[in-house]
Design an enzyme around this catalytic site. Structure first.
Site, PDB file in Angstrom:
ATOM      1  N   HIS A   1      52.976  27.445  58.566  1.00  0.00           N
ATOM      2  CA  HIS A   1      53.738  26.578  59.459  1.00  0.00           C
ATOM      3  C   HIS A   1      54.021  27.295  60.775  1.00  0.00           C
ATOM      4  O   HIS A   1      53.832  28.498  60.903  1.00  0.00           O
ATOM      5  CB  HIS A   1      55.070  26.160  58.823  1.00  0.00           C
ATOM      6  CG  HIS A   1      54.929  25.043  57.830  1.00  0.00           C
ATOM      7  ND1 HIS A   1      54.645  25.263  56.508  1.00  0.00           N
ATOM      8  CD2 HIS A   1      55.028  23.694  57.980  1.00  0.00           C
ATOM      9  CE1 HIS A   1      54.578  24.099  55.880  1.00  0.00           C
ATOM     10  NE2 HIS A   1      54.803  23.135  56.750  1.00  0.00           N
TER      11      HIS A   1
ATOM     12  N   LYS B   1      59.916  27.225  61.971  1.00  0.00           N
ATOM     13  CA  LYS B   1      60.351  26.747  60.663  1.00  0.00           C
ATOM     14  C   LYS B   1      61.247  27.793  60.018  1.00  0.00           C
ATOM     15  O   LYS B   1      60.884  28.966  59.916  1.00  0.00           O
ATOM     16  CB  LYS B   1      59.145  26.448  59.767  1.00  0.00           C
ATOM     17  CG  LYS B   1      59.542  25.834  58.434  1.00  0.00           C
ATOM     18  CD  LYS B   1      58.353  25.257  57.707  1.00  0.00           C
ATOM     19  CE  LYS B   1      58.774  24.617  56.383  1.00  0.00           C
ATOM     20  NZ  LYS B   1      59.759  23.533  56.574  1.00  0.00           N
TER      21      LYS B   1
END
Length: 234
Positions: A131, A135
């Site tokens: 990600h 995040k």
């Protein structure tokens, strides 16, 4: 439909664009430090906030009879409390680690493959998720859902662990790379071959659209639901 956005980061802003394009009104845009807002302005709330305030946001909605859809991950220590409150208030609640149609199909595919591999002990399963660097939680909620799907359907595993494996434990590697919306890979490896399934998100549009569709579906209902209910899959 009047929508409250609880969390106004990149995902919240993407949800806003899609919701407006679908004819809805955004009546509240709440950042993580906002207090004292009137949630009853909304027909439904969509929570993509941060782990430290997600349960507070969800509770506020349920206490005020506002259906709430939550895609925030990293707060699930309080999930059972949210479920109990929803039942107490006869509210409406959907939590999903990922609202993308493609990911929810991937969840079901993952369960089927896990069941098929249950009698093939020569294969060891591992997972990787990638990600963007903003995040906050690791592994992702989507990765946890995938790991739980394997554990529920494959007798060879009863736990998962970040970055390392052990007997009956699924190792999950979490990587953070700039501007990656989300990639999830499940590998079954033996001495002779590897079986891989993978979902790659190209942007946030799929996540955001799924959240809006879930909010549209939830209005007027009572109970605790999942994306399988919304999409009629599984």
């Amino acid at each position: 439909m009047n929508i409250a956005l609880l969390g106004y980061g990149r995902m919240g802003q993407t949800i806003e664009k899609i919701a407006v394009n679908r004819g809805h009104n955004i009546v509240l845009r709440i950042d993580k430090d906002d207090e004292g807002y009137d949630i009853t302005k909304a027909d439904v709330a969509i929570d993509f906030s941060i782990p430290s305030v997600a349960f507070k946001n969800i509770s506020n909605c349920l206490n005020n009879n506002v259906p709430v859809v939550s895609g925030t991950t990293g707060w699930l220590a309080d999930y059972d409390k949210a479920i109990a409150l929803c039942k107490e208030k006869n509210g409406a609640f959907i939590y999903a680690s990922n609202f993308s149609l493609g990911v929810n199909i991937f969840f079901e595919l993952n369960k089927v493959l896990a069941k098929m591999m249950g009698n093939l002990e020569q294969y060891n399963v591992s997972m990787e998720e990638i990600h963007h660097t903003k995040k906050l939680d690791a592994p992702s909620g989507t990765a946890i859902t995938l790991a739980e799907g394997i554990i529920e359907n494959n007798k060879n595993y009863n736990a998962w662990k970040l970055d390392e494996g052990a007997e009956k434990t699924i190792p999950v590697v979490a990587k953070r790379i700039e501007d990656v919306p989300g990639t999830h890979t499940v590998n079954y490896k033996s001495d002779v071959d590897t079986i891989t399934i993978e979902h790659i998100a190209h942007n946030r549009q799929g996540f955001a659209l799924g959240a809006v569709v879930a909010a549209e579906w939830l209005v007027g209902k009572h109970g605790i639901f999942s994306m399988n209910d919304v999409l009629n899959i599984g």
